[in-house]
Design a protein around this motif. Structure first.
Motif, PDB file in Angstrom:
ATOM      1  N   SER A  80       0.919  -1.199  -0.006  1.00  0.00           N
ATOM      2  CA  SER A  80      -0.004   0.037  -0.060  1.00  0.00           C
ATOM      3  C   SER A  80       0.758   1.204  -0.019  1.00  0.00           C
ATOM      4  CB  SER A  80      -0.861   0.086   1.264  1.00  0.00           C
ATOM      5  OG  SER A  80       0.067   0.233   2.572  1.00  0.00           O
ATOM      6  N   ALA A  81       0.296   2.434  -0.268  1.00  0.00           N
ATOM      7  CA  ALA A  81       1.034   3.550   0.095  1.00  0.00           C
ATOM      8  C   ALA A  81       1.660   3.866   1.231  1.00  0.00           C
ATOM      9  CB  ALA A  81       0.152   4.641  -0.627  1.00  0.00           C
ATOM     10  N   ALA A  82       1.042   3.646   2.130  1.00  0.00           N
ATOM     11  CA  ALA A  82       1.329   3.612   3.858  1.00  0.00           C
ATOM     12  C   ALA A  82       2.674   2.911   3.909  1.00  0.00           C
ATOM     13  CB  ALA A  82       0.341   3.597   4.480  1.00  0.00           C
ATOM     14  N   SER A  83       2.391   1.585   3.474  1.00  0.00           N
ATOM     15  CA  SER A  83       3.535   0.464   4.000  1.00  0.00           C
ATOM     16  C   SER A  83       4.700   0.915   3.022  1.00  0.00           C
ATOM     17  CB  SER A  83       2.997  -1.047   3.593  1.00  0.00           C
ATOM     18  OG  SER A  83       2.651  -1.088   2.352  1.00  0.00           O
ATOM     19  N   GLU A  84       4.541   1.239   1.896  1.00  0.00           N
ATOM     20  CA  GLU A  84       5.785   1.614   0.969  1.00  0.00           C
ATOM     21  C   GLU A  84       6.439   2.683   1.577  1.00  0.00           C
ATOM     22  OE1 GLU A  84       7.045   1.960  -3.569  1.00  0.00           O
ATOM     23  OE2 GLU A  84       4.790   2.107  -3.100  1.00  0.00           O
ATOM     24  N   GLU A  85       5.664   3.827   2.104  1.00  0.00           N
ATOM     25  CA  GLU A  85       6.396   5.113   2.658  1.00  0.00           C
ATOM     26  C   GLU A  85       7.087   4.624   3.983  1.00  0.00           C
ATOM     27  OE1 GLU A  85       5.204   9.569   4.257  1.00  0.00           O
ATOM     28  OE2 GLU A  85       3.833   8.078   3.808  1.00  0.00           O
ATOM     29  N   ALA A  86       6.479   3.900   4.841  1.00  0.00           N
ATOM     30  CA  ALA A  86       7.046   3.602   6.026  1.00  0.00           C
ATOM     31  C   ALA A  86       8.376   2.788   5.761  1.00  0.00           C
ATOM     32  CB  ALA A  86       6.260   2.649   6.917  1.00  0.00           C
ATOM     33  N   LEU A  87       8.175   1.583   4.711  1.00  0.00           N
ATOM     34  CA  LEU A  87       9.687   0.817   4.599  1.00  0.00           C
ATOM     35  C   LEU A  87      10.726   1.728   4.074  1.00  0.00           C
ATOM     36  CD1 LEU A  87       7.864  -2.302   3.008  1.00  0.00           C
ATOM     37  CD2 LEU A  87       8.847  -1.970   5.244  1.00  0.00           C
ATOM     38  N   ALA A  88      10.314   2.652   2.977  1.00  0.00           N
ATOM     39  CA  ALA A  88      11.265   3.549   2.441  1.00  0.00           C
ATOM     40  C   ALA A  88      12.041   4.517   3.395  1.00  0.00           C
ATOM     41  CB  ALA A  88      10.577   4.382   1.495  1.00  0.00           C
TER      42      ALA A  88
END
Length: 101
Positions: A80-88
């Motif tokens: 998701s956008a939220a998980s992608e942002e957190a991982l980045a």
């Protein structure tokens, strides 16, 4: 937070839905690890994660580490956008994908 585990194909697909945060971390630890039991492989699908904080990220890193320690193939699936942002932000995507030491 709900966890969906699809065992209909290989690898199995684990899909957390909702917020993967400190507020759910304690109750999710064992169900996440239980998803490895008997798994021929596990793909982590984060496409339905609405929020991911550092406590949730720690659980995901634990899951990846335990899968690899057990010799279970582990891959990172859709984000998701939220998980992608957190991982980045955490620089953790490589750890989950197995490309970091």
């Amino acid at each position: 937070m709900e966890l969906q585990l699809d065992k209909s194909a290989e690898p199995w697909v684990l899909r957390p839905e909702g917020e993967l945060t400190i507020f759910a971390a304690a109750e999710l630890k064992q169900p996440l690890l239980d998803a490895l039991n008997g798994a021929p492989g596990l793909t982590l699908d984060l496409s339905a994660v609405e929020e991911l904080d550092t406590a949730g990220l720690q659980l995901l890193l634990l899951l990846a580490r335990e899968a690899r320690a057990a010799g279970t193939p582990f891959t990172l699936g859709p984000l998701s956008a939220a998980s992608e942002e957190a991982l980045a932000l955490a620089g953790a995507r490589l750890w989950l994908e197995g490309d970091a030491a």
